[in-house]
Write a protein that holds these residues in place. Structure first.
Motif, PDB file in Angstrom:
ATOM      1  N   GLU A  20       6.266   6.530  -8.206  1.00 21.82           N
ATOM      2  CA  GLU A  20       6.899   5.399  -8.881  1.00 21.82           C
ATOM      3  C   GLU A  20       8.418   5.464  -8.764  1.00 21.82           C
ATOM      4  O   GLU A  20       9.085   4.452  -8.538  1.00 21.82           O
ATOM      5  CB  GLU A  20       6.477   5.365 -10.356  1.00 21.82           C
ATOM      6  CG  GLU A  20       5.033   4.943 -10.565  1.00 21.82           C
ATOM      7  CD  GLU A  20       4.702   4.782 -12.028  1.00 21.82           C
ATOM      8  OE1 GLU A  20       4.218   3.707 -12.420  1.00 21.82           O
ATOM      9  OE2 GLU A  20       4.933   5.741 -12.796  1.00 21.82           O
ATOM     10  N   GLN A  74      -4.249   4.872  -4.952  1.00 20.28           N
ATOM     11  CA  GLN A  74      -3.371   4.399  -6.023  1.00 20.28           C
ATOM     12  C   GLN A  74      -1.899   4.581  -5.646  1.00 20.28           C
ATOM     13  O   GLN A  74      -1.048   3.769  -6.015  1.00 20.28           O
ATOM     14  CB  GLN A  74      -3.697   5.116  -7.327  1.00 20.28           C
ATOM     15  CG  GLN A  74      -5.045   4.712  -7.907  1.00 20.28           C
ATOM     16  CD  GLN A  74      -5.320   5.371  -9.238  1.00 20.28           C
ATOM     17  OE1 GLN A  74      -4.834   4.933 -10.289  1.00 20.28           O
ATOM     18  NE2 GLN A  74      -6.111   6.443  -9.211  1.00 20.28           N
ATOM     19  N   ARG A  78       0.859   1.525  -5.149  1.00 15.12           N
ATOM     20  CA  ARG A  78       2.184   1.482  -5.770  1.00 15.12           C
ATOM     21  C   ARG A  78       3.285   1.264  -4.741  1.00 15.12           C
ATOM     22  O   ARG A  78       4.266   0.548  -5.003  1.00 15.12           O
ATOM     23  CB  ARG A  78       2.441   2.768  -6.550  1.00 15.12           C
ATOM     24  CG  ARG A  78       3.705   2.719  -7.399  1.00 15.12           C
ATOM     25  CD  ARG A  78       3.617   1.645  -8.459  1.00 15.12           C
ATOM     26  NE  ARG A  78       4.891   1.477  -9.161  1.00 15.12           N
ATOM     27  CZ  ARG A  78       5.073   0.664 -10.198  1.00 15.12           C
ATOM     28  NH1 ARG A  78       4.070  -0.059 -10.647  1.00 15.12           N
ATOM     29  NH2 ARG A  78       6.261   0.563 -10.769  1.00 15.12           N
ATOM     30  N   TYR A  81       3.278  -2.346  -3.896  1.00 12.58           N
ATOM     31  CA  TYR A  81       3.837  -3.112  -5.011  1.00 12.58           C
ATOM     32  C   TYR A  81       5.338  -3.342  -4.811  1.00 12.58           C
ATOM     33  O   TYR A  81       5.878  -4.390  -5.171  1.00 12.58           O
ATOM     34  CB  TYR A  81       3.575  -2.339  -6.302  1.00 12.58           C
ATOM     35  CG  TYR A  81       4.073  -2.990  -7.575  1.00 12.58           C
ATOM     36  CD1 TYR A  81       3.298  -3.922  -8.252  1.00 12.58           C
ATOM     37  CD2 TYR A  81       5.311  -2.642  -8.120  1.00 12.58           C
ATOM     38  CE1 TYR A  81       3.745  -4.502  -9.439  1.00 12.58           C
ATOM     39  CE2 TYR A  81       5.770  -3.207  -9.297  1.00 12.58           C
ATOM     40  CZ  TYR A  81       4.974  -4.142  -9.951  1.00 12.58           C
ATOM     41  OH  TYR A  81       5.433  -4.716 -11.121  1.00 12.58           O
ATOM     42  N   GLY A 253      -1.800  -3.868  -4.569  1.00 13.16           N
ATOM     43  CA  GLY A 253      -0.393  -3.700  -4.905  1.00 13.16           C
ATOM     44  C   GLY A 253       0.398  -4.979  -4.741  1.00 13.16           C
ATOM     45  O   GLY A 253       1.237  -5.333  -5.583  1.00 13.16           O
TER      46      GLY A 253
END
Length: 378
Positions: A20, A74, A78, A81, A253
């Motif tokens: 992140e 996952q 991200r 995204y 995402g």
């Protein structure tokens, strides 16, 4: 909209927190500018490799992270995204490494996997041709046995990382006809006769080069063959299944980004004295978008759990790819609608996301092909 994530231990939670941070600080500020310039962000892919993100689902022996696919997907979600093209580049790198990791011998793995997983060498799968997209029986690139190697001749189309890859996985014909006469050969990009063509001009994802690659009498040692001769479809089939999971993760995402952007806009846009999110026409649209994104993520992670458990997952991968990419197209289009005229201009990223989403319905097998695969399974 906050996504509730479930990880097995603190290591996985800390890993995702690092992802992140990288995505927010390194990818998000540059995505719009770089996509307009069309420059491939080679240094960014290397950064993600050094951070261990490319090697996540691979064994530690070759520089991998030994993480389950549920975690890797996952992470990929991200990255998408914040910047879809970079996530797609990571996805391509993982796919280019997958055949080697599963079907290669230890000498091949020792030579190439560490450089691929670190991002030092970019990889590419060269499968499609002008007359061979979904129908791989149409492959015309040939590899003729000569001494202790092969001579390859033909032209591959739609090669992502074409022109920037250092290693190509070339699927070519070593027999007479049919899927039972295909072989996968690894080809060093510096080999004489490997001739990448100028990149295609795509409607989106300008930073990720896609090009034809001409193979003009290319000499490849037999030690660069992945698996057995005439059994290249085994390599391709495994790559397809994992490719569908990766594309589904990128789609989730992208759709989540569009949903979040449209929601924030609708909360701040005042019309007739109230935020437009309070109007049923907008609120219900956003509710449907949120539900579809959550359903896509659940379908994707269920397929990944099957894969991690060593169970068959091909049909579930096709379902995840189909549903998640159709959702991404629908959600990004609806995000443009929520923003109205603002959504149609480049001041907001939703118009770019809509163009990027269209690609997801096509690559790694069109969604019509996914429906055919699911129907056969029924």
């Amino acid at each position: 909209m906050k996504v509730e994530r479930h990880f097995a231990d603190d290591t996985q939670r800390e890993l995702f927190a690092l992802v992140e941070e990288i995505a927010d600080k390194e990818l998000a500020p540059r995505a719009d500018v770089e996509e307009r310039s069309g420059r491939f962000p080679r240094e960014t892919v290397e950064l993600l490799g050094r951070a261990g993100l490319i090697g996540l689902p691979f064994p530690e022996r070759w520089g991998g992270g030994d993480q389950p696919y549920t975690v890797y997907l996952q992470v990929l979600e991200r990255l998408a995204y914040r910047w879809f093209a970079v996530a797609e580049s990571v996805h391509l790198q993982v796919l280019a490494s997958h055949g080697l990791a599963r079907f290669g011998d230890d000498d091949q793995r020792d030579r190439w996997l560490p450089e691929l997983l670190s991002g030092e060498v970019l990889g590419a799968n060269a499968l499609s041709e002008a007359e061979a997209g979904s129908d791989l029986e149409g492959i015309r690139t040939t590899a003729v046995r000569e001494g202790d190697g092969y001579r390859i001749s033909g032209t591959k189309s739609w090669v992502s990382h074409g022109g920037v890859a250092g290693l190509y996985n070339v699927y070519c014909r070593t027999g007479t006809a049919g899927l039972g006469s295909l072989t996968c050969l690894m080809v060093d990009a510096h080999t004489p006769g490997v001739l990448p063509q100028p990149p295609e001009h795509k409607m989106a994802v300008a930073t990720l080069p896609t090009a034809q690659v001409v193979l003009d009498d290319v000499r490849v040692p037999a030690g660069m063959r992945l698996g057995r001769e005439n059994r290249g479809m085994l390599v391709a089939a495994s790559v397809f299944d994992h490719g569908r999971l990766g594309i589904a993760a990128c789609a989730v995402g992208l759709a989540q980004a569009a949903l979040d952007h449209a929601t924030e806009y609708a909360k701040g846009r005042i019309q007739f004295g109230a935020p437009v999110i309070t109007f049923q026409g907008v609120g219900f649209l956003l509710a449907d978008m949120a539900t579809q994104v959550a359903a896509s993520r659940a379908l994707l992670l269920e397929a990944a759990r099957l894969r991690d458990a060593g169970r068959p997952f091909a049909t579930q991968a096709a379902q995840a790819k189909l549903f998640a990419t159709d959702t991404a197209m629908r959600v990004t289009t609806d995000a443009v609608q929520v923003l109205g005229g603002h959504g149609y201009v480049q001041d907001h990223p939703v118009e770019r996301w809509m163009r990027e989403a269209k690609l997801l319905q096509i690559i790694e097998g069109t969604n019509q092909i996914q429906r055919a695969a699911i129907a056969r399974a029924l």
